[in-house]
Design a protein around this motif. Sequence first.
Motif, short mmCIF file in Angstrom:
data_model
loop_
_atom_site.label_atom_id
_atom_site.label_comp_id
_atom_site.label_asym_id
_atom_site.label_seq_id
_atom_site.Cartn_x
_atom_site.Cartn_y
_atom_site.Cartn_z
N GLN A 64 2.57 2.24 -2.46
CA GLN A 64 2.39 2.25 -0.86
C GLN A 64 0.02 3.07 -1.03
O GLN A 64 -0.28 2.58 -0.51
CB GLN A 64 3.18 2.99 0.28
N GLU A 67 -2.34 1.66 -2.50
CA GLU A 67 -2.30 0.19 -2.22
C GLU A 67 -3.81 1.05 -1.51
O GLU A 67 -4.12 -0.26 -0.96
CB GLU A 67 -1.77 -0.83 -1.67
N ASP A 68 -3.43 2.21 -0.77
CA ASP A 68 -4.11 2.25 0.35
C ASP A 68 -5.43 3.04 -0.31
O ASP A 68 -6.67 2.51 0.53
CB ASP A 68 -3.67 3.53 1.34
N LYS A 372 6.85 5.90 6.46
CA LYS A 372 7.01 4.71 5.84
C LYS A 372 8.50 5.06 5.24
O LYS A 372 9.10 5.62 4.64
CB LYS A 372 6.06 4.95 3.97
#
Length: 513
Positions: A64, A67-68, A372
């Motif tokens: 995550q 990806e950010d 998350k």
Amino acid sequence: MTKKHGFGWLLLLTSVTAIATLGVAALLVNIFERKQEARTPFTKVVEVTEISTDPKPWGLNFPQQYEDYLKTVNDPYTDFGGNHALPPSKLEEHPWLKRLFAGYAFSIDYREARGHSHMLADQKATKRVTDVQQSGACLHCHASIIPTYRRIGLEILGEEPTTERLANDFEAEAVLAGFKEVSTKTYEEIHAEVEKTPDGIDAASGDPHLGGAHPVSCVDCHDPQTMEIRVTRPGFMLGIDKLAHSDDPVPHLPSIQAWRNNGSKGVYDPNTMATRAEMRTFVCGQCHVEYYCANKMTLTFPWANGLKMEDLEAEWDSTVFPDGGEFYDYVHKETGTKVYKAQHPEFELWSQGIHARSGVSCSDCHMPYEKKGATKVSSHWVRSPMENINKACQTCHNIPEQEIKDRVDLIQARTSTMIDRAATAMTEMLDAIIAVQAAGANEEQLAPIRKLQRKAMWRLDYIASENSKGFHARQEAARILGESVDYSRQAIAACYKLDLDAKADEETVAKAD
């Protein structure tokens, strides 16, 4: 009630109870799973070490966050600073910048900044690097360079920089030695050194992996073993220690005041002494600051007197190069005046603002927390808070989103207007100085005017290059720009007082008589 109706009610009650029981059980299972997630916030797929400068392996463990991080590729460009797939030229939008930076590389190429994942590629491509010889110190913030500092530093210290040793520990002494050595070499030399440094170890063979140079990434802000945020940049470590040893009030940095209260013993080390809230600013303050970045001396953060604009200016005023020469960043091409070049003093200006005094860190706004699963994480899509107002602003400001945006737009629009007025005064000052030089002003006459020029240009550049357009500390930004206008006007008045044309005419008449 008949037996038939009684049995129906009993069946209904049993069904409701069963459903409720299943619901409670599902809730308890969910709570248990979330607790387990919280205990193990990530799954280690690959091993990362002190040489893991490539963010991709980290992305296997932290998909995550990775990806950010990559989303900075597509951040939109905003009216007052931001990112864009093709960064616009500031020189085309604001032609006065060419005159401000005349004689400096920024006068030939100066564009809007893009995100962290672009920073090294953009630096290599800019004409400031391709057309002008730059210092290797520029890679201090644009590259994931710490393993290279460590490798070069170990060599200087007479140690063998094996891949295993480079990967095993931070080794601050070696990092500092390499950092100082790099500051005196060229950009091309040091970029080649970064490419020679292993960025990992091949899992199958155990051989070093050379994947080239990488922009700032995970290892620059996180300990690869504990994942704790940390400061890695030697420039910041030396600078924050100077600040701690000063007497500048820093109520927004309580750990420094606590260190002072305990006798200011030894070195202030942010990695062991700072609070987590402070570290969420310090990791950004490693690079988003004012500094000297050329090869006449080691890269320097000017914080010996404090964090205010005048404090930084005072340090530059008192600095001399190792060869004994007067400190300056560049000689202004139009006037011949030695002037200072502000970099991007976001940390310093933020330190003068209400958010700093309220305990709000850089990460709170630019990397706000988000959920998350069961884990609260800091978003790694580093961007303008105006692109994420709900999470970045409304956790504290319980007002409508549009009102927040309107307030920010107003602050930045007013600051931009003041920048333009200061720029107008600056260009008129340059014209006046050029005129008196053409009329025959000597260096003795020009000396006080040059000091005013340096002060005016430093203040204009300080706010124009600071990327919040005044938002980080709007009153301080307005004050600094007001001073820039004042110094420009003082310089113009000083030029008028020389009245060189009239004196020249008098001398001509006297000679004729």
